[in-house]
Design a protein around this motif. Sequence first.
Motif, PDB file in Angstrom:
ATOM      1  N   ARG A  10      -3.881 -14.488  -2.335  1.00 40.10           N
ATOM      2  CA  ARG A  10      -4.184 -13.315  -2.694  1.00 40.10           C
ATOM      3  C   ARG A  10      -3.886 -12.033  -1.739  1.00 40.10           C
ATOM      4  O   ARG A  10      -3.473 -11.025  -2.188  1.00 40.10           O
ATOM      5  CB  ARG A  10      -5.906 -13.317  -3.139  1.00 40.10           C
TER       6      ARG A  10
ATOM      7  N   ALA B  54      -1.241  -8.925  -2.241  1.00 41.93           N
ATOM      8  CA  ALA B  54      -1.646  -7.683  -2.017  1.00 41.93           C
ATOM      9  C   ALA B  54      -0.949  -6.723  -1.028  1.00 41.93           C
ATOM     10  O   ALA B  54      -0.571  -5.563  -1.563  1.00 41.93           O
ATOM     11  CB  ALA B  54      -3.314  -7.876  -1.803  1.00 41.93           C
TER      12      ALA B  54
ATOM     13  N   GLN C 247       2.588  -6.059  -2.600  1.00 43.72           N
ATOM     14  CA  GLN C 247       2.448  -5.132  -3.642  1.00 43.72           C
ATOM     15  C   GLN C 247       2.420  -3.776  -2.878  1.00 43.72           C
ATOM     16  O   GLN C 247       2.900  -2.680  -3.457  1.00 43.72           O
ATOM     17  CB  GLN C 247       1.349  -5.319  -4.514  1.00 43.72           C
TER      18      GLN C 247
END
Length: 289
Positions: free
Chosen positions: A160, A164, A167
Amino acid sequence: MRVAILSGGTGWHVQDLARAAADLGHHADVLDFRRLSAAAPGVTGTTDALAGYDGAIVRTMPAGSLEQIVFRMDLLHAAAANGVRVLNPPRAVEACVDKYLANVRFVRAGLPVPVTVACQRADDALAAFDALGGDVVVKPLFGAEGRGMVRVSDPELAWRTFRAIEQTGGVLYLQQFIRHPGWDARAFVIGGRVVAAMRRTSRDDWRTNVAQGGAAERMELAVPERDLAVRAARAVGAAVAGVDLLPGPRGEWYVIEVNAVPGWRALSAACDLDVATAVVRFLAEEYQA
């Protein structure tokens, strides 16, 4: 001596430097980085912001666009080229603000650092996470005072976290977590010598930064650790530096970071040392840019 204190405000450190300059008989002006300008020869009604100053102390670099930050660094380079004693030198500021570049300099100088991986894709970071033993510290490439750092030791959290960062267009900077006794050392280096050091002890957190709640107390570093701090500052070209050293589980020491715009409020109190006066005196009497 006319000194420019370059900052983004008039915080405690700026005021401390201005006080120290006045105590030593120097004239100091506080200049906001965001208001600095430059002019080509012959342009009337405007002057270079650092013209007429003998020295300049970089205290903070305010947030800005890439163009603004680059321009401010260009002004420092131009001032240094014109004979202004810029402390720290622009190349040192550039190296220390970039954790990857600083780490490259440390490795090149043969200094002990945690195993580090920098990459741009989450898949590469996940592979590095496994290679580093599944326990890493993820740091923002640009950052200070422990802000934005996170320890990741769970594969799902790693997935995760890395996705993140990918992105948002960030760089994934991972260091193997070093098991330490709950404290580290901050050495303050001026002109190739350690003038003071403090032990920073964690309070219910793996981070020891005073800004994150760590407690500070005076510390006497042994000769090998003092030498390590001086070598780390030299590796990035910093004449004044806060060097963070971390003891490992087998008695070894690691260079974690060199700050070219170091704070000293906690260190001054812990070590009963007037750091601002030492910095201004060094700039005026010893510093050869």
